[in-house]
Design an enzyme around this catalytic site. Sequence first.
Site, PDB file in Angstrom:
ATOM      1  CE1 TYR A  37       1.061  -0.385   4.403  1.00  9.94           C
ATOM      2  CE2 TYR A  37       0.005   1.765   4.439  1.00  9.94           C
ATOM      3  CZ  TYR A  37       0.815   0.821   5.035  1.00  9.94           C
ATOM      4  OH  TYR A  37       1.390   1.093   6.253  1.00  9.94           O
ATOM      5  CE  LYS A 152       3.097   3.032   3.246  1.00 11.51           C
ATOM      6  NZ  LYS A 152       3.248   3.198   4.701  1.00 11.51           N
ATOM      7  CD  GLU A 184      10.007   1.506  10.675  1.00 11.83           C
ATOM      8  OE1 GLU A 184       9.953   2.473   9.903  1.00 11.83           O
ATOM      9  OE2 GLU A 184       9.910   0.328  10.293  1.00 11.83           O
ATOM     10  CG  LEU A 209       8.275   2.240   4.935  1.00 10.88           C
ATOM     11  CD1 LEU A 209       7.939   0.987   4.121  1.00 10.88           C
ATOM     12  CD2 LEU A 209       7.023   3.036   5.217  1.00 10.88           C
TER      13      LEU A 209
END
Length: 289
Positions: A37, A152, A184, A209
């Site tokens: 996505y 992702k 993260e 990411l």
Amino acid sequence: MSNNSLRTVYVNGDYLPENEAHVSVFDRGFLFADGVYEVTTVLDGRLVDFGNHMARLHRSLGELDMTLATDDNELLAIHRELVQRNGVDQGLVYLQVTRGAADRDFVYPATGTPATLVLFTQHKPLLDAPAARDGLRVVSLPDLRWNRRDIKTVQLLYPSMAKMEAKRRGADDAWLIEGGQVTEGSSSNAWLLDHEDTLVTRALSHSILPGITRSAVMAFAEEQGMRVEERGFTIDEAKAARAAFVTSATSFVTPVVEIDGQPIGDGRPLPAITRLRERFIEESRRRAI
Ligand code: PLP
């Protein structure tokens, strides 16, 4: 949902009222989280950093041997059509591609099985987010996600669990820890400002990411003459930093004012970070298409 009632959504070539849009129960996105996505921010009815979101989409698809027949010009047209039809001034366009519908099998379906492509919009007051003014409180939690976080994918259960655990502990979000260092946030990249005024964020790898906002903020900060260093840091280093913050498409730059109950600096957003946020937003608005 009130602002979003009966949006027009896009499913496999059709623009439909959201209550008439359907995806197969055999869709591999539903059965295997076999999908990727993107979330593109909308400001002033325009798309922020669209090209880089599509570049990352193609990278994610490529890493999973997935193909999408729709090219970037068509994807741009669909994004714009949805923004226009739904009257989105501030918010986001969500895009999801899955490997399509097929009999349930761990083996990928035959080449030629069409991907499922879904896009929808969400209205969201991004510029006046309370977190921008008050800052976020985060807690550290172990990073229990799979090891290809650079792709992702829609398998977001652990980030969702981590966010829920953060809420249960009275915080806003989680920072995830692996090998003694921060990877993260649950849905953001993690940063600190050290005592030498250097912005620090973890280097790209399979562990995080590659945030579109991370890279845009990095370039923007450097243009502004700020020093940026890509390296790992511990949660203790973040707690002792001048400032901490997160970046993501929909949160831009958002200060973190507390980690594991410990205030960062004086426990309020550092003006330098608020300025970085404001100037970054200005720049994003100027460049939006
Ligand atoms: N890291 C994770 C795990 C995310 O889910 C996100 C955004 O959703 C980000 C970082 C930030 O990426 P971007 O700036 O492209 O929104």
